[in-house]
Write a protein that holds these residues in place. Sequence first.
Motif, PDB file in Angstrom:
ATOM      1  N   ASP A   1      43.477  41.584  30.380  1.00 25.22           N
ATOM      2  CA  ASP A   1      42.868  42.519  30.469  1.00 25.22           C
ATOM      3  C   ASP A   1      43.546  43.683  30.009  1.00 25.22           C
ATOM      4  N   ARG A   2      43.066  44.672  29.615  1.00 23.99           N
ATOM      5  CA  ARG A   2      43.496  46.007  29.132  1.00 23.99           C
ATOM      6  C   ARG A   2      42.890  46.985  30.348  1.00 23.99           C
ATOM      7  N   LYS A   3      43.948  47.726  30.847  1.00 25.93           N
ATOM      8  CA  LYS A   3      43.446  48.683  31.864  1.00 25.93           C
ATOM      9  C   LYS A   3      44.093  49.812  31.629  1.00 25.93           C
ATOM     10  N   ILE A   4      43.642  50.970  32.279  1.00 28.33           N
ATOM     11  CA  ILE A   4      44.350  52.305  32.328  1.00 28.33           C
ATOM     12  C   ILE A   4      44.850  52.670  33.762  1.00 28.33           C
ATOM     13  N   SER A   5      45.898  53.203  33.679  1.00 27.87           N
ATOM     14  CA  SER A   5      46.502  53.741  34.831  1.00 27.87           C
ATOM     15  C   SER A   5      45.713  54.890  35.392  1.00 27.87           C
ATOM     16  N   PRO A   6      45.349  54.871  36.792  1.00 26.68           N
ATOM     17  CA  PRO A   6      44.847  56.136  37.261  1.00 26.68           C
ATOM     18  C   PRO A   6      45.674  57.396  37.576  1.00 26.68           C
ATOM     19  N   ARG A   7      46.783  57.052  37.529  1.00 25.14           N
ATOM     20  CA  ARG A   7      47.945  57.853  37.699  1.00 25.14           C
ATOM     21  C   ARG A   7      48.351  58.676  36.366  1.00 25.14           C
ATOM     22  N   THR A   8      48.737  57.780  35.443  1.00 25.36           N
ATOM     23  CA  THR A   8      49.371  58.196  34.415  1.00 25.36           C
ATOM     24  C   THR A   8      48.223  58.312  33.041  1.00 25.36           C
ATOM     25  N   GLN A   9      47.254  57.519  33.073  1.00 24.51           N
ATOM     26  CA  GLN A   9      46.139  57.537  32.072  1.00 24.51           C
ATOM     27  C   GLN A   9      46.795  56.668  30.724  1.00 24.51           C
ATOM     28  N   VAL A  10      47.935  55.808  31.046  1.00 26.01           N
ATOM     29  CA  VAL A  10      48.630  55.136  30.026  1.00 26.01           C
ATOM     30  C   VAL A  10      47.846  53.729  30.176  1.00 26.01           C
ATOM     31  N   GLU A  11      47.417  52.962  29.299  1.00 26.71           N
ATOM     32  CA  GLU A  11      46.891  51.838  29.034  1.00 26.71           C
ATOM     33  C   GLU A  11      47.837  50.597  28.932  1.00 26.71           C
ATOM     34  N   HIS A  12      47.623  49.629  29.845  1.00 21.22           N
ATOM     35  CA  HIS A  12      48.618  48.293  29.772  1.00 21.22           C
ATOM     36  C   HIS A  12      47.562  47.146  29.811  1.00 21.22           C
ATOM     37  N   ASP A  13      48.319  46.197  29.016  1.00 24.16           N
ATOM     38  CA  ASP A  13      47.802  44.820  29.139  1.00 24.16           C
ATOM     39  C   ASP A  13      48.337  44.022  30.405  1.00 24.16           C
ATOM     40  N   PHE A  14      47.468  43.381  31.016  1.00 19.29           N
ATOM     41  CA  PHE A  14      48.068  42.218  31.923  1.00 19.29           C
ATOM     42  C   PHE A  14      47.124  41.054  31.776  1.00 19.29           C
ATOM     43  N   PHE A  15      48.117  39.868  32.190  1.00 20.30           N
ATOM     44  CA  PHE A  15      47.472  38.591  32.175  1.00 20.30           C
ATOM     45  C   PHE A  15      47.034  38.136  33.530  1.00 20.30           C
ATOM     46  N   VAL A  16      45.911  37.440  33.369  1.00 19.29           N
ATOM     47  CA  VAL A  16      45.391  36.838  34.663  1.00 19.29           C
ATOM     48  C   VAL A  16      45.042  35.609  34.640  1.00 19.29           C
ATOM     49  N   ILE A  17      45.471  34.730  35.645  1.00 18.33           N
ATOM     50  CA  ILE A  17      45.161  33.475  35.804  1.00 18.33           C
ATOM     51  C   ILE A  17      43.890  33.167  36.536  1.00 18.33           C
ATOM     52  N   ASP A  18      42.850  32.574  35.930  1.00 19.05           N
ATOM     53  CA  ASP A  18      41.690  32.477  36.867  1.00 19.05           C
ATOM     54  C   ASP A  18      41.460  30.769  36.875  1.00 19.05           C
ATOM     55  N   CYS A  19      41.099  30.473  38.264  1.00 19.16           N
ATOM     56  CA  CYS A  19      40.851  29.298  38.523  1.00 19.16           C
ATOM     57  C   CYS A  19      39.995  29.300  39.747  1.00 19.16           C
ATOM     58  N   VAL A  20      39.315  28.090  40.099  1.00 23.17           N
ATOM     59  CA  VAL A  20      38.541  27.959  41.105  1.00 23.17           C
ATOM     60  C   VAL A  20      39.138  28.163  42.632  1.00 23.17           C
ATOM     61  N   ASN A  21      38.386  28.526  43.515  1.00 19.59           N
ATOM     62  CA  ASN A  21      39.163  28.629  44.809  1.00 19.59           C
ATOM     63  C   ASN A  21      39.476  27.556  45.349  1.00 19.59           C
ATOM     64  N   TRP A  22      40.644  27.578  46.124  1.00 20.15           N
ATOM     65  CA  TRP A  22      41.279  26.452  46.897  1.00 20.15           C
ATOM     66  C   TRP A  22      40.847  26.447  48.360  1.00 20.15           C
ATOM     67  N   VAL A  23      41.241  25.202  48.958  1.00 19.63           N
ATOM     68  CA  VAL A  23      40.944  24.981  50.413  1.00 19.63           C
ATOM     69  C   VAL A  23      42.196  24.046  50.890  1.00 19.63           C
ATOM     70  N   ASN A  24      42.678  24.425  51.964  1.00 18.25           N
ATOM     71  CA  ASN A  24      43.729  23.700  52.732  1.00 18.25           C
ATOM     72  C   ASN A  24      43.293  23.341  53.983  1.00 18.25           C
ATOM     73  N   VAL A  25      43.694  22.029  54.511  1.00 15.19           N
ATOM     74  CA  VAL A  25      42.903  21.492  55.628  1.00 15.19           C
ATOM     75  C   VAL A  25      43.744  21.575  56.899  1.00 15.19           C
ATOM     76  N   ILE A  26      43.581  21.917  57.894  1.00 18.50           N
ATOM     77  CA  ILE A  26      44.203  21.523  59.371  1.00 18.50           C
ATOM     78  C   ILE A  26      43.401  20.673  59.813  1.00 18.50           C
TER      79      ILE A  26
END
Length: 184
Positions: A24-49
């Motif tokens: 994702d290429r995003k822009i800082s609202p504070r500095t107005q500088v553009e940055h690249d970010f890597f995001v891991i997408d996966c389905v949601n998880w469930v843990n069981v008690i």
Amino acid sequence: MIRPWQKLSSHPVGDFRIFTIRSDRKISPRTQVEHDFFVIDCVNWVNVIGITPDKQLVMVEQYRHGSNTVELEIPGGMMDAGDASPEATGMRELREETGYEGQNPLLLGQIFPNPAIMSNLCFTVMIENCHCIHPVEFDHGEDLITRLVPIADIPQLVAGGKIRHSLVVVALYHFELWRRDRES
């Protein structure tokens, strides 16, 4: 005040069966500088008690490839597309991994596993009155042993480093908060 960063563009980087990575290429609202970010997408998880009538927690021991260790954990897994809710996923995962089935599934909480780099949620579902009535149905990459652990022993197991999976510790904390709320 912290403001959201505007997304300028997004494109896939890789598909790795259980997760994808995007840039994702995003822009800082504070500095107005553009940055690249890597995001891991996966389905949601469930843990069981899973709680038995005699106040034991249904747990599993399994080998974890990332840490190269055998870990004591609670059952859990990925939400399937056909699962109607986190509660339904919790019931399915408990049955598949341990052969246990129970009643009254209750959503205790949800968290972001790692909001810095991941987009999914992890839910904690409690299931009461659990009994072992089914054969296990392991995924092709799972080898698990079911362990019944007295609920009273859980704090010492966490403090002593016997339970080390961070998402499991969070789920156990959700359970502890639920217990405290019932006592007050």
